[in-house]
Scaffold this motif. Structure first.
Motif, PDB file in Angstrom:
ATOM      1  N   PHE A  38      15.947  17.844   2.364  1.00 40.15           N
ATOM      2  CA  PHE A  38      16.312  17.264   3.670  1.00 40.15           C
ATOM      3  C   PHE A  38      15.474  17.785   4.825  1.00 40.15           C
ATOM      4  O   PHE A  38      15.717  17.433   5.978  1.00 40.15           O
ATOM      5  N   THR A  39      14.502  18.660   4.532  1.00 37.26           N
ATOM      6  CA  THR A  39      13.588  19.090   5.599  1.00 37.26           C
ATOM      7  C   THR A  39      12.150  19.011   5.097  1.00 37.26           C
ATOM      8  O   THR A  39      11.873  19.199   3.913  1.00 37.26           O
TER       9      THR A  39
ATOM     10  N   ALA B 185      16.447  21.887  11.552  1.00 39.96           N
ATOM     11  CA  ALA B 185      17.761  22.297  11.063  1.00 39.96           C
ATOM     12  C   ALA B 185      17.601  23.630  10.368  1.00 39.96           C
ATOM     13  O   ALA B 185      16.510  23.988   9.917  1.00 39.96           O
ATOM     14  N   PHE B 186      18.681  24.362  10.338  1.00 42.24           N
ATOM     15  CA  PHE B 186      18.668  25.597   9.541  1.00 42.24           C
ATOM     16  C   PHE B 186      20.058  25.842   8.982  1.00 42.24           C
ATOM     17  O   PHE B 186      21.051  25.302   9.486  1.00 42.24           O
TER      18      PHE B 186
ATOM     19  N   GLN C  23      28.847  29.426   5.701  1.00 42.38           N
ATOM     20  CA  GLN C  23      27.509  29.141   6.225  1.00 42.38           C
ATOM     21  C   GLN C  23      27.622  28.722   7.674  1.00 42.38           C
ATOM     22  O   GLN C  23      28.675  28.293   8.128  1.00 42.38           O
TER      23      GLN C  23
HETATM   24  N1  PHE Z   1      21.636  23.712   3.120  1.00 40.75           N
HETATM   25  C1  PHE Z   1      20.668  24.675   2.680  1.00 40.75           C
HETATM   26  C2  PHE Z   1      21.308  25.613   1.675  1.00 40.75           C
HETATM   27  O1  PHE Z   1      22.497  25.658   1.569  1.00 40.75           O
HETATM   28  C3  PHE Z   1      20.120  25.473   3.841  1.00 40.75           C
HETATM   29  C4  PHE Z   1      19.338  24.657   4.822  1.00 40.75           C
HETATM   30  C5  PHE Z   1      19.975  24.061   5.890  1.00 40.75           C
HETATM   31  C6  PHE Z   1      17.963  24.486   4.690  1.00 40.75           C
HETATM   32  C7  PHE Z   1      19.255  23.301   6.814  1.00 40.75           C
HETATM   33  C8  PHE Z   1      17.244  23.759   5.586  1.00 40.75           C
HETATM   34  C9  PHE Z   1      17.871  23.166   6.644  1.00 40.75           C
HETATM   35  O2  PHE Z   1      20.634  26.314   0.964  1.00 40.75           O
END
Ligand code: PHE
Length: 331
Positions: free
Chosen positions: A241-242, A295-296, A198
């Motif tokens: 978390f978002t 965040a993504f 990721q």
């Molecule tokens: N961590 C989440 C996942 O693995 C992806 C994500 C990251 C979503 C950051 C929102 C913000 O599915």
């Protein structure tokens, strides 16, 4: 005349060896009268010198002939094609990680890292996923056997999001990072491997909005797929978390029977994203009234499959060089 080194050695032993004829003559000097010795001495010593010189000369000739023979028989053809040693190739995942780092560097993002063996707090709790949260079940987590009661549970990180936490706790905002790396979930089929990759993105600053998130993702995906007609679709979603959260789809078209990124004939999900939850910002010791961010998180293997037209994720980790060469990756 001695024909070779062995014959020449035989000659030397015969004349100058312990039992040799010249040696016998030298020994006979001892039994001579001084007068005789005065006459014979120089002659016998002269003979020894002469024999020695002759053997030396012959030896040189034989060696020269041997070398000439070798040079004549062991020719090197410099024009023959060379057997090249097998060269390694860049793995598509490494290639994509490099591309991501480059694209985001241009946008002012640094690269951050975190451990693959993570603790429960960084992977879940700090990300607003408490013990009883159903999201934990969705992650198919690989846990390590507990060592002592009361000690933190250790696990293989299920996403790169714990790097958000580590970064916010270690550095002062404003923060702009991406965190590419390995992640683990107990899952395996054509589109899932227990180990996958990721890339996390995190921006923390003042007055950050969903608009910044959308612009950043659009700019990134256009650069990554090298097409200006990349279209995004943000679908409302849920991550603990978002808030708000959005799943991002990228539009594809069908060209010559194949799906290519660009246009909007259909949609493919590529990443999860959202505005960093105030609880997460607070868990990292920052004031959520002062700092906001987005965040993504995005599957790198999936990005590679979409960009390079691969269809089975498992082939990524088989280590078959023919597969890598087929997709044209080279060192
Ligand atoms: N961590 C989440 C996942 O693995 C992806 C994500 C990251 C979503 C950051 C929102 C913000 O599915």
């Amino acid at each position: 005349m001695a024909a070779g080194p062995d014959a020449l050695e035989a000659v030397r032993v015969h004349a100058l060896g312990k039992q040799g004829s010249v040696t016998a003559l030298l020994k006979s000097l001892g039994k001579m009268t001084p007068d005789e010795r005065q006459v014979q001495g120089p002659r016998i010593h002269g003979l020894r010198e002469a024999v020695n010189a002759a053997i030396g000369a012959r030896k040189e000739k034989l060696e020269a002939a041997l070398l000439a023979d070798k040079l004549a028989s062991e020719t090197l053809d410099m024009t023959l094609p060379v057997d090249m040693p097998a060269a390694g190739t860049v793995h598509p995942v490494s290639q994509v990680m490099d591309e991501l780092a480059e694209i985001f560097a241009d946008l002012g993002f640094a690269v951050a890292t975190g451990p693959e063996i993570e603790d429960d707090w960084h992977n879940f709790t700090a990300l607003n996923i408490p013990d009883t949260h159903p999201a934990r079940a969705m992650h198919d987590t690989f846990y390590f056997p507990a060592k002592e009661s009361g000690e933190q549970k250790m696990l293989l990180r299920t996403h790169t999001s714990p790097v958000q936490i580590r970064t916010m706790m270690q550095s002062e905002p404003p923060i702009r990072i991406i965190a590419p790396g390995r992640t683990y979930r107990s899952d395996s089929d054509a589109t899932h491997t227990p180990m996958f990759h990721q890339v996390e993105g995190l921006v923390i600053d003042k007055g950050i909005t969903l608009g910044h998130l959308k612009w950043t993702l659009e700019t990134f995906l256009k650069a990554f797929f090298e097409r200006d007609d990349v279209v995004l679709r943000l679908r409302p979603s849920y991550f603990p978390f978002t808030e708000p959260s959005a799943e991002v789809d990228v539009g594809f078209s069908v060209e010559k029977g194949k799906r290519v990124i660009g246009g909007s004939q259909g949609w493919m999900e590529v990443l999860g994203s959202g505005m960093v939850h105030p609880k997460v910002i607070a868990a990292c010791g920052l004031d959520p009234d002062e700092w906001q961010g987005f965040a993504f998180g995005c599957g790198i293997d999936r990005l590679a499959m979409l960009k390079y037209g691969m269809d089975d994720l498992r082939a990524f980790f088989d280590g078959d060089l023919r597969w890598l060469r087929h997709y044209g990756f080279s060192a």
